[in-house]
Design a protein around this motif. Structure first.
Motif, PDB file in Angstrom:
ATOM      1  N   ILE A 191      -7.265  -8.590  -0.492  1.00 25.07           N
ATOM      2  CA  ILE A 191      -7.239  -8.496  -2.136  1.00 25.07           C
ATOM      3  C   ILE A 191      -6.727  -6.711  -2.374  1.00 25.07           C
ATOM      4  CG2 ILE A 191      -8.746  -8.524  -4.221  1.00 25.07           C
ATOM      5  CD1 ILE A 191     -10.481 -10.471  -2.569  1.00 25.07           C
ATOM      6  N   LEU A 192      -5.889  -6.910  -3.059  1.00 33.16           N
ATOM      7  CA  LEU A 192      -5.406  -5.457  -3.465  1.00 33.16           C
ATOM      8  C   LEU A 192      -5.687  -5.290  -4.921  1.00 33.16           C
ATOM      9  CD1 LEU A 192      -1.688  -5.480  -2.034  1.00 33.16           C
ATOM     10  CD2 LEU A 192      -3.766  -4.618  -1.040  1.00 33.16           C
ATOM     11  N   GLY A 193      -5.562  -3.885  -5.550  1.00 33.32           N
ATOM     12  CA  GLY A 193      -6.507  -3.679  -6.781  1.00 33.32           C
ATOM     13  C   GLY A 193      -5.663  -4.488  -7.890  1.00 33.32           C
ATOM     14  N   VAL A 235       0.939  -1.410  -0.073  1.00 30.61           N
ATOM     15  CA  VAL A 235       0.000  -0.119   0.171  1.00 30.61           C
ATOM     16  C   VAL A 235       0.904   1.338  -0.004  1.00 30.61           C
ATOM     17  CG1 VAL A 235      -1.710   1.309   1.375  1.00 30.61           C
ATOM     18  CG2 VAL A 235      -2.053  -1.120   1.118  1.00 30.61           C
ATOM     19  N   SER A 236       2.120   1.176   0.933  1.00 33.73           N
ATOM     20  CA  SER A 236       2.933   2.384   0.592  1.00 33.73           C
ATOM     21  C   SER A 236       3.529   2.594  -0.750  1.00 33.73           C
ATOM     22  CB  SER A 236       4.027   1.948   1.801  1.00 33.73           C
ATOM     23  OG  SER A 236       3.472   2.035   3.053  1.00 33.73           O
ATOM     24  N   GLY A 237       3.568   1.609  -1.303  1.00 33.86           N
ATOM     25  CA  GLY A 237       4.178   1.538  -2.799  1.00 33.86           C
ATOM     26  C   GLY A 237       3.100   1.961  -3.812  1.00 33.86           C
ATOM     27  N   GLY A 238       1.565   2.156  -3.281  1.00 38.34           N
ATOM     28  CA  GLY A 238       0.777   2.812  -4.363  1.00 38.34           C
ATOM     29  C   GLY A 238      -0.134   1.918  -4.584  1.00 38.34           C
TER      30      GLY A 238
END
Length: 278
Positions: free
Chosen positions: A101-103, A69-72
């Motif tokens: 689950i990430l985008g 998340v910190s990486g975008g």
């Protein structure tokens, strides 16, 4: 990558000094992240560090999610795993687990994936939901029914950063509950009166039936998996939010994801989901 400080002969190293436990968990998270990036698997964690707890494994998972998340990356939802007898028996595990689950993990039905982009890929068919309202904490089945906006079939591509699938619940959770990709079928509006337990699901590979199951294979009712998740997530410092995708769990035992295959799942009332593997 060098092994993090400590050995399987010293399983309590992470609790002997102030901050030592967190330091070890950060190092193990880094090891799994590097394995996923390089696609060079590493030995399972539990065998090397038998003192690791479920709470430790969720912390390892959380560290890597926070890094991404910190990486975008953005959190798109959650997967719930090991909710069916078939999956629990296959893995030798007797309770659910969860992952994020990430985008960038989400693909539409009809997409193409390359088997070579994974290390130990397997696939399973799931009933999935999209929330229309927040669920701020532990809730009951009625509240879950009122919060769900859409329902659809989905595939989950499982993959692990370890040398094989002989792993424990601790290993699975630490590696984001083995969640690598999510392929979403077309959504339909959720009817709170619908009996999703009665959904009959058939998964085929190159036109031949590979697995079958029904909605009630997921804890008796797929919505019960969401109830479980509302109790688990606050412990991890988060909750379910409007717009989240939630995979409730597989209706059948997973099977290997192999190249040059067309995989399709159908159910009684939900639109089909399909995937081509290059």
């Amino acid at each position: 990558m060098a092994r993090p400080a400590g050995t399987s002969q010293d399983p309590t190293v992470h609790s002997t000094t102030p901050g030592g436990k967190e330091q070890l968990l950060v190092a193990l998270a880094g090891e799994l992240a590097e394995a996923a990036c390089s696609r060079i698997p590493v030995p399972a964690l539990a065998g090397r560090f038998p003192g690791l707890t479920l709470e430790d494994s969720y912390r390892i998972q959380q560290i890597n999610v926070e890094r991404r998340v910190s990486g975008g990356a953005r959190v798109a939802g959650h997967k719930i795993g090991l909710t069916s007898p078939a999956m629990q028996q296959q893995m030798g595990i007797h309770e659910p687990d969860s992952g994020f689950i990430l985008g960038d993990m989400v693909e539409p039905s009809g997409c193409r994936l390359r088997a070579a982009d994974f290390m130990n890929p397997r696939i399973e068919t799931e009933i999935a939901f999209r929330l229309g309202h927040d669920l701020a904490g532990p809730v009951d089945l009625g509240a879950v029914r009122g919060a769900v906006a859409e329902v659809f079939l989905a595939f989950e591509v499982l993959d692990i950063s370890y040398t094989g699938w002989d792993i424990t619940l601790v290993d699975s959770i630490a590696d984001n509950a083995a969640c690598a990709r999510v392929i979403l079928g077309s959504p339909v509006p959720f009817d709170p009166a619908a009996d999703l337990g009665a959904e009959q699901i058939v998964t085929s590979v190159n036109g031949h039936t590979a697995a079958t199951g029904e909605g009630r294979d997921i804890l008796g009712d797929p919505l019960k998996a969401l109830v479980w998740l509302t109790h688990r997530l606050p412990v991890l410092g988060t909750t379910l939010r409007a717009g989240d995708i939630v995979l409730a769990g597989s209706v059948h035992a997973s099977f290997p994801l192999t190249s040059d295959t067309n995989i399709r799942a159908t159910s009684t009332h939900l639109p089909a989901v399909h995937l081509h593997v290059l």
